[in-house]
Design a protein around this motif. Sequence first.
Motif, PDB file in Angstrom:
ATOM      1  N   HIS A  15      -6.005   4.895  -1.492  1.00 39.29           N
ATOM      2  CA  HIS A  15      -4.571   4.704  -1.612  1.00 39.29           C
ATOM      3  C   HIS A  15      -4.258   3.607  -2.631  1.00 39.29           C
ATOM      4  O   HIS A  15      -4.944   2.585  -2.708  1.00 39.29           O
ATOM      5  N   LEU A  16      -3.196   3.840  -3.373  1.00 36.29           N
ATOM      6  CA  LEU A  16      -2.773   2.914  -4.418  1.00 36.29           C
ATOM      7  C   LEU A  16      -2.160   1.655  -3.797  1.00 36.29           C
ATOM      8  O   LEU A  16      -1.320   1.743  -2.891  1.00 36.29           O
ATOM      9  N   THR A  50       0.851  -1.188   0.000  1.00 35.61           N
ATOM     10  CA  THR A  50       0.000   0.000   0.000  1.00 35.61           C
ATOM     11  C   THR A  50       0.888   1.239   0.000  1.00 35.61           C
ATOM     12  O   THR A  50       1.727   1.420   0.873  1.00 35.61           O
ATOM     13  N   TRP A  92      -2.115   6.356 -13.335  1.00 39.11           N
ATOM     14  CA  TRP A  92      -3.403   6.421 -12.665  1.00 39.11           C
ATOM     15  C   TRP A  92      -3.957   7.841 -12.674  1.00 39.11           C
ATOM     16  O   TRP A  92      -3.229   8.808 -12.939  1.00 39.11           O
ATOM     17  N   THR A 120      -3.083  -4.132  -9.594  1.00 39.82           N
ATOM     18  CA  THR A 120      -3.088  -2.874  -8.859  1.00 39.82           C
ATOM     19  C   THR A 120      -4.493  -2.305  -8.760  1.00 39.82           C
ATOM     20  O   THR A 120      -5.326  -2.528  -9.644  1.00 39.82           O
ATOM     21  N   TYR A 121      -4.741  -1.578  -7.670  1.00 44.99           N
ATOM     22  CA  TYR A 121      -6.062  -1.003  -7.438  1.00 44.99           C
ATOM     23  C   TYR A 121      -5.951   0.058  -6.350  1.00 44.99           C
ATOM     24  O   TYR A 121      -4.916   0.206  -5.691  1.00 44.99           O
ATOM     25  N   PHE A 122      -7.031   0.814  -6.176  1.00 45.20           N
ATOM     26  CA  PHE A 122      -7.121   1.752  -5.066  1.00 45.20           C
ATOM     27  C   PHE A 122      -7.967   1.124  -3.970  1.00 45.20           C
ATOM     28  O   PHE A 122      -9.044   0.580  -4.237  1.00 45.20           O
ATOM     29  N   PRO A 164      -6.054   1.821 -12.048  1.00 42.90           N
ATOM     30  CA  PRO A 164      -4.664   2.101 -12.415  1.00 42.90           C
ATOM     31  C   PRO A 164      -4.144   1.044 -13.387  1.00 42.90           C
ATOM     32  O   PRO A 164      -4.747  -0.020 -13.544  1.00 42.90           O
ATOM     33  N   ASN A 200       0.503   7.163  -2.374  1.00 44.84           N
ATOM     34  CA  ASN A 200      -0.142   7.827  -3.502  1.00 44.84           C
ATOM     35  C   ASN A 200      -1.644   7.602  -3.480  1.00 44.84           C
ATOM     36  O   ASN A 200      -2.114   6.515  -3.151  1.00 44.84           O
ATOM     37  N   THR A 201      -2.406   8.621  -3.852  1.00 44.70           N
ATOM     38  CA  THR A 201      -3.864   8.512  -3.859  1.00 44.70           C
ATOM     39  C   THR A 201      -4.419   8.815  -5.245  1.00 44.70           C
ATOM     40  O   THR A 201      -3.759   9.446  -6.076  1.00 44.70           O
TER      41      THR A 201
END
Length: 318
Positions: free
Chosen positions: A312-313, A32, A54, A305-307, A41, A35-36
């Motif tokens: 948060h990335l 984690t 992203w 990858t995901y938020f 992404p 970055n937001t």
Amino acid sequence: MKRRRLTLRLCAATIAATVLAATGGVPASALTLGNTGSGRPALALAGARMYIAWAGSSGTAAAKQLVVGYSTSAGLRITKVPGEERVPQGEGAALDSDGTGVYVAWPAGDNGNTLTAAYTTGAALTCRTAFTGVASAHAPALATDPAGVRHVAWIDPAGHLNVGRLNSAACATGGTMTLTHRVVLPETSVAGPALVYDDSGSSNLGIVLAWASGDAAHSIQVGSFTGSATLSHRSQVTASAGSTHAPGLSSATADLYVTFRGDNGSVFYGYSEGCIPTCFHASDMGEQAAAGVGQPADGDYHYYTYFDPTGHLVIAHL
């Protein structure tokens, strides 16, 4: 075939992920970041670099900052590529590696969501091309076949899937890219599509699309694109939850893989079992995502990858 467990190549990222798992309650395979942003992404691997793109947090809802960066530590540290490009909130970009750098495609949020593309090896976005009159309602997708033909898929303002060829030969002499062989499909989607060339060696389906159909079951649909408006090898993903978010696709030894955010908020990860037509079965990974889940086309390591729900990335792997 059982899902294979793969590890990060870089010890620094592995140690960092383990520390995060011990202190933050996330899986040891998930990193984690600070970055937001929002949306789905994208990841791509080029040499020793992991590229990532992203929709960032700065800007207006219609035109958030497009962040493009790279990492040599599997995401532990990201160096951002200079640029002031914009994408709609909740969307993002597509990445496709040529082994040296990456091609980037996105809907320009400050230009009517015009489909736009560029190339980077990390220093800047070059050969930037806006395809006038072509709007992408959601984040597009990119994939290259063995002949070197780069395909781009996007959703037009009417919701239909589109596929075309992204030609970049003129970039070498100071020109711009061109978009040719555009095909508008009858299928519609409520989110950005996923695209991959099937080099798994088992199914050999060619260029494969996945999309969120928006039907009553919120099914993720899959099909092969052969250049016409009729998709072949049609199927849908079997899972305990449907999805209305942008999925991700990748190809690796023996299988195709799919990722998506289920309606229950969880990340789902599935594989095709080498079927023709594909018979994807996806499992709930127990990780919570805020939107679409992106995955690179990489045959050695399964990154996605995901938020998370806090925005948060997260970069994860199997």
